[in-house]
Structures are given as structure tokens and as C-alpha cells.
Enzyme design. Structure first.
Site, PDB file in Angstrom:
ATOM      1  N   GLU A  64       3.354  28.433  -5.141  1.00  0.00           N
ATOM      2  CA  GLU A  64       3.498  28.042  -6.542  1.00  0.00           C
ATOM      3  C   GLU A  64       2.642  28.862  -7.496  1.00  0.00           C
ATOM      4  OE1 GLU A  64       5.021  24.730  -4.073  1.00  0.00           O
ATOM      5  OE2 GLU A  64       3.189  25.946  -4.020  1.00  0.00           O
ATOM      6  N   HIS A 104       4.824  12.410  -3.946  1.00  0.00           N
ATOM      7  CA  HIS A 104       5.998  13.003  -4.593  1.00  0.00           C
ATOM      8  C   HIS A 104       6.501  12.154  -5.755  1.00  0.00           C
ATOM      9  CE1 HIS A 104       7.038  16.657  -2.539  1.00  0.00           C
ATOM     10  NE2 HIS A 104       6.985  16.097  -1.347  1.00  0.00           N
TER      11      HIS A 104
END
Length: 667
Positions: A401, A470
Site C-alpha cells: 500500500e 475490516h
């Protein structure tokens, strides 16, 4: 480039140039150290003393159109690149006539004119940026090389490995220059690296690499000639490990307890200037008078630079907020009367339509991120786009990322318009360095010389039983950071229209798409297009209480308003749409009408965006309020897996109704 002579030509003019560059850097920094003790230069001061052969051997071989990304020890890089000494010294003083307007200081020298993209105080932080610059040049078919300088300490950072992998994977024209001085900050390489031959790490990524004596300016130049020839012929990256040594402390705060004076003295005897000067004099290429002339000329230039800096003015405090964001932005898009012709689409399809149209209309736009291509996107937003636009513009990335977000940032600075997709908001924390320390700061820190027109999309929110790691709603966190725009499209029109407006924006824009909206269906006007991203929207008119929300909580709030209406309470619903900058005018106008306010925010209550709005209402509209403010936020627990617990943890219609009734004294 075949047939090019790769040998340095050691004629008198060239060797005098090399020696002058090194002496100029050394004496400039000696003066900076003196000025630091006089408190005319403050903050951290990292000196290049001992490493001059690297800058002198590499940078003059770059063309004016080539790009340069430095590290926090970048005075030598800037001087050799040709940034005027006067403007560098003024920057060290923090003066408005400095090369970054006094906003960057020693660690952040910038010059757009010289394609000098500045130093970076974050160890390894410039590596993804350099990869992005190389990516932009490759996609734009520009014949440029980006040189990226960093120290041996950076090789332990994840961004080092992510960047090398991307550069090799995509065959990018980047010259990586590791200035290995053996100590990072104060810990010797042997205590931090299992593999101390740093260039071998690059070889592990299939990057051509070599180690060179970084104290020998001729050896550095010869290696750089080989590297640049290879890059320009193949378009692929090249890695130079320049083994050098810094004679001074890591910074002026450093007591140097980790090494002996004898060690430093031994290295000084084989320093780059001593070695080269002695060799030149021994071989009759120069005489001592040449050295005296170089020193005299350099000292005169330094004296002038100090005078320039001392005479410079401080930037007026009134300019403090200038260049946080671009002063000029595109005009707000015209809002056509919605067409009577509509089609039923999902939120997911609306986002896909926006991406497709943007890519059709502008060749500079491309999508990059985890699984956006062959997989079709984690939430199937980009399904089919790889076949339509090809792998160059629908660009799958590794699970790195920070690396690919930084690459998107760099590519945007070359004139491209990347859409960076980070799969979920929790993954964005791995890219937070690049988002906060690069994207959000570059314009202001460079005194407006560089903008970062990147768009970063990510999924956010709870409701799919994905448990604690999440199910975050962190968009409010990003709303805290100056230099960013933070969008939260809730409606089909905004999902369809916000992206294009964001792509036209000169500043970094983050778009948060709530996971519970992707399957939402509705009618979308055939002429739906770009929308305003500056204003909140009144989604339902009312006179009794204002319900303020955004994103995934909008439709719960509208359902609550409908239920309240059955009980005689007319609630006005405000969709914030943009969390930074907040449109408080619309909020205050509504509260001034209803005199009551309830915030619905899927983020946790402590430190939330709802807290910010509440304080601003207290500051700006306190006397309009007839009742205490109310908030409906997620319970302050990590979001659980079990469905009933997850639903209990996030805002629901009954809690919104109860809070509105309480504000209206109808509980």
C-alpha cells in the site's frame, strides 16, 4: 546510446569542476554548522560532510529534464543540482526568499525549476515518490530518468522493498543511489542488516546493481555513466550502492557515542576531497594555487549567501495558510436539470461508470491498486475494465500500500491523473505515511512549487460481518489532515459524479465508499455527470430538528426521519458529502431553522467528525440552539463478527429516532 564513451575524461577543466563541486559543498556545510551554533539555523541539521563524491559524481550527469528525489541530508544534492546557494542558505534561515519560502528548512529543499523534488524527513519516504515519477514518465513516453538518493538506514524500511519491486516489475527508469555511510542514525549496519551488501538486495529484485567506492568521485562518475546508459537503453531501473562515510554526527544534536574519534580520524585521511586533491596534485593536473582559488571563490559565494539570507524577510504571518491547497480550482461543474430518462443501476455500477467515462475522456487517467485488473476489484467495481483499457491503464499492484500509493502520488506530479484504489480503509493505514507526509504536505512545504492531484479511493464501514480488522470507519481521521479533500459519496449521483470533479482538482482527494452501499440500487438520470464536491446537501426538508450525517448512515437517517414524521416531528437531513473542508454554512443554516441538532456518525464518538461539528456549532451558532446536541455513533468497541453484535455496535434507525426525540424533548 551504443558506442558512448563511459570513461570520465579527466582533463583539467573536468577535474577542477569535480573538485570545485565537492569543496563548495564541504565549505557551505561548515558555514552552516557554524551558523547553527549561533542559532541562526535551527531544527535538525544533517550534514553531508564526507559524502560529497556521491553527489558530485552522479548529479552532473543527469540532464536538466531528469528528476531528482533527495533525502534529508540533501544540501549537497541541491548545490550540485544547481539550486542557487543564496536561496538554499535563505531556506536554512527560514526566510521567505528561500528555495521553499522558509517552509521546508534544512530537510526540505525544493526547486521545481531544477526538477529537484526535495528532501524527505521520513527515512525511505522518497522512494515511492521516485517510482511514481518514473512511472509517470514511462506512461507519458518521456525520455527522463529519476535519480533517488537515500541512506543505508532506508533499506530496512518496507518502502525500500516495495519501491524496488515496483520499479523492477514495471521496468521504470529510476536510478537508485544508496549513500551507505555505515551507520544509518547511530547503529552500525552490522547490527541492523542480515545482508550488509546492500546492492545484493536490489539484485534480488532483478535490478542491475553494483557497489562502488563512494569516497572516489571518479569511480562514482564511471559507475553513474554505466547506470544511466543502461537505463536510457533499456528503460529499466539501476541500483548504485556508494560506500561512503559521514565525518560529522548524524545531526547536530548527535553526541556520537556510538563511534570513536580515532575511527573518524582514520576515515578523514581517505576522505573524497583529500584523496582526489592529492591525486590531482601528484599527477600534475592541478597545483595548490588552484585549490586556494577554489576555496577563495567558494568562501566569497558563501559570504554572499549568508548576507542574502540575513537580509531576507520573514514570510508574513498572514501568508501562513497560503498553499495548503491550490489557490485556484476549476469552476464548479454545471448542474443540469436531471433528465427524465433514467436507468436502474447499483452504487457499484455508478462508480464504474464514473471511472469508465473519465478514462474515455482523458488519456492521463488510469486506475491502479490491489486486484483492480484481473480480479476485477475486491468489490467488482472495475470488473471488465482491464479488457477495455489494457494493463497499462488498469494497473494491478502488489499488496504494498505505501509503495503503490506513493507511486500514484509521484505519477500525479508528472501530469497524469491516477486513481489509486486501496482495497479497504484499514489497509490505508499502511499508506498513511505517503498520504499524510507527502500528498498532504507537498504543496505547502514546497511553497506552492509542487501540487499532488491524485485521487485515492477506498472502501469503508461495517455491516458485512468482517470483524474488527475490516470494519473500520476512519474517514474522520483523514478529515483531520490539512492539505486533503475528503469525500463520502452516499447517493448514486455522488457515486457517479464526485470522481470526475475530484480528478479535475489540483489537490489530493480521498474518496470513501461505504461497503454497504455497493449493492444499493436506484434510478440514475441518463445525463448524470460531475457534481460539486464543496457543498453539503439537504436531503430532506424539516423544521423541528437537524439530522447531520454522511456516507453509509445517510439512508438510515432518512428512514429515521420518515418514522419521526409519523410521530409529528419533521426532521431536516443534511448529507455532509465532504468531511474536509466541512460545509458548516449549510449545517448552521439548518440548525438556525430547527434549533436542534443530532449527529449520526459511523465512526467512534471519541475524537470523531461529529465532535468537530458539535464544537463548531458551539463556537458559531451557540445561541441558535434550544437543546443540547445529541450524537449517535458506533459503540467504542472493535467491531465484532457476530451479526447481532455488529448491528448493535453501529448506528441504527431506533437509536437515531430516540436521539431526535430527546433533542425535541419528546422522549
Amino acid at each position: 546510446m551504443t558506442g558512448v564513451d563511459l570513461r570520465p575524461h579527466l582533463n583539467r577543466a573536468h577535474v577542477l569542476d569535480l573538485l570545485t563541486r565537492m569543496i563548495r559543498v564541504r565549505r557551505f556545510e561548515d558555514k552552516c554548522a557554524e551558523l547553527y551554533t549561533q542559532q541562526k539555523i535551527r531544527g535538525f541539521l544533517h550534514l553531508y560532510d564526507g559524502e560529497e563524491a556521491v553527489a558530485a559524481g552522479v548529479i552532473p550527469l543527469l540532464g536538466p529534464d531528469d528528476r531528482l528525489v533527495a533525502t534529508y541530508r540533501e544540501h549537497g544534492h541541491a548545490l550540485v543540482r544547481g539550486v542557487p546557494m543564496n536561496s538554499i542558505m535563505a531556506e536554512m534561515f527560514g526566510k521567505a526568499n528561500g528555495c521553499a519560502g522558509g517552509r521546508g528548512g534544512s530537510m526540505h529543499l525544493f526547486s521545481a525549476e531544477h526538477n529537484f523534488y526535495g528532501g524527505n524527513a521520513i527515512v525511505g519516504g522518497g522512494l515511492p515518490l521516485a517510482v511514481g515519477l518514473g512511472l509517470g514518465d514511462k506512461m507519458g513516453r518521456e525520455n527522463r530518468v529519476t535519480a533517488c538518493f537515500f541512506g543505508d538506514g532506508a533499506v530496512a524500511e518496507g518502502e525500500f522493498h516495495e519501491s524496488l519491486n515496483l520499479a523492477a516489475l514495471w521496468d521504470l527508469p529510476v536510478l537508485f543511489v544508496c549513500e551507505n555511510n555505515g551507520y544509518a542514525m547511530g547503529t552500525a549496519l552490522q547490527f541492523t542488516e542480515a545482508q550488509m551488501d546492500i546492492h545484493e538486495k536490489a539484485a534480488g529484485y532483478n535490478i542491475a546493481s553494483e557497489a562502488v567506492d563512494g569516497m572516489d568521485v571518479v569511480a562514482v562518475e564511471a559507475a553513474t555513466r554505466r547506470a544511466l546508459k543502461a537505463i536510457r537503453e533499456t528503460g529499466k531501473p539501476y541500483f548504485l550502492e556508494c560506500r561512503t562515510y559521514r565525518f560529522r554526527a548524524h545531526s547536530m544534536f548527535d553526541a556520537q557515542l556510538y563511534r570513536t574519534k580515532d575511527e573518524i580520524a582514520a576515515w578523514r585521511e581517505k576522505g573524497p576531497i583529500v584523496l582526489f586533491q592529492n591525486w590531482l596534485e601528484k599527477n600534475g593536473l592541478i597545483d595548490h594555487g588552484d585549490v586556494e582559488a577554489i576555496i577563495a571563490n567558494t568562501d566569497a559565494e558563501i559570504a554572499e549567501a549568508v548576507s542574502f539570507a540575513e537580509a531576507g524577510e520573514w514570510e508574513p504571518v498572514e501568508n501562513l495558510t497560503r498553499d495548503v491547497m491550490a489557490a485556484e480550482r476549476p469552476a464548479r461543474p454545471a448542474m443540469p436539470v436531471p433528465s427524465t430518462e433514467t436507468r436502474e443501476v447499483t452504487y457499484r455500477e455508478a462508480v464504474k461508470m464514473a471511472i469508465t467515462e473519465a478514462m474515455e475522456q482523458d488519456d492521463r487517467v488510469f486506475l491502479m491498486g490491489e486486484d483492480v485488473g484481473h480480479y476485477g476489484g475486491c468489490y467488482a467495481v472495475s470488473k471488465g475494465l482491464l479488457d477495455r483499457f489494457g494493463p497499462d491503464r488498469i494497473r494491478d499492484t502488489p499488496l504494498s500500500e505505501s509503495g503503490f500509493t506513493g507511486a500514484g502520488i509521484g505519477a500525479s506530479m508528472t501530469g497524469l491523473r491516477p486513481i489509486v484504489e486501496v482495497m479497504t480503509v484499514n489497509f490505508s493505514l499502511l499508506a498513511l505515511d505517503q498520504i499524510m507526509n507527502t500528498a498532504a504536505t507537498f504543496r505547502h512545504m514546497s511553497n506552492g512549487q509542487f501540487g499532488v492531484p491524485v485521487v485515492i479511493r477506498m472502501a469503508t464501514g461495517a455491516g458485512k460481518q468482517l470483524a474488527a480488522q475490516h470494519s473500520h470507519s476512519l474517514e474522520g481521521w483523514y478529515g483531520h489532515i490539512p492539505g486533503l479533500r475528503v469525500l463520502t459519496p452516499a447517493t448514486l449521483e455522488d457515486a457517479r459524479g464526485m470522481l470526475q470533479t475530484a480528478l479535475d482538482d489540483p489537490d489530493p482527494v480521498l474518496i470513501f465508499e461505504n461497503v454497504m452501499l455497493y449493492n444499493m440500487t436506484g434510478q440514475l438520470a441518463a445525463n448524470a455527470g460531475p457534481v460539486d464536491i464543496d457543498k453539503a446537501a439537504v436531503r430532506r426538508e424539516g423544521a423541528d430538528v437537524t439530522l447531520i450525517t454522511y456516507g453509509g448512515s445517510l439512508f438510515k437517517t432518512l428512514d429515521a426521519a420518515a418514522q419521526l414524521a409519523k410521530e409529528g416531528i419533521e426532521a431536516e437531513v443534511i448529507d455532509l458529502r465532504t468531511l474536509r473542508p466541512l460545509d458548516m454554512d449549510t449545517v448552521i443554516a439548518s440548525v438556525s431553522k430547527t434549533h436542534r441538532a443530532v449527529f449520526i456518525d459511523e465512526g467512534w464518538k471519541t475524537g470523531s467528525i461529529s465532535a468537530e461539528i458539535g464544537v463548531q456549532l458551539a463556537e458559531k451558532a451557540f445561541f441558535e440552539l434550544d437543546a443540547p446536541l445529541e450524537r449517535v455513533c458506533s459503540v467504542e468497541v472493535p467491531i465484532p463478527y457476530a451479526a447481532h453484535l455488529e448491528q448493535a455496535a453501529i448506528p441504527q434507525v431506533p437509536a437515531i429516532v430516540a436521539a431526535a426525540k430527546k433533542a425535541c424533548n419528546r422522549s
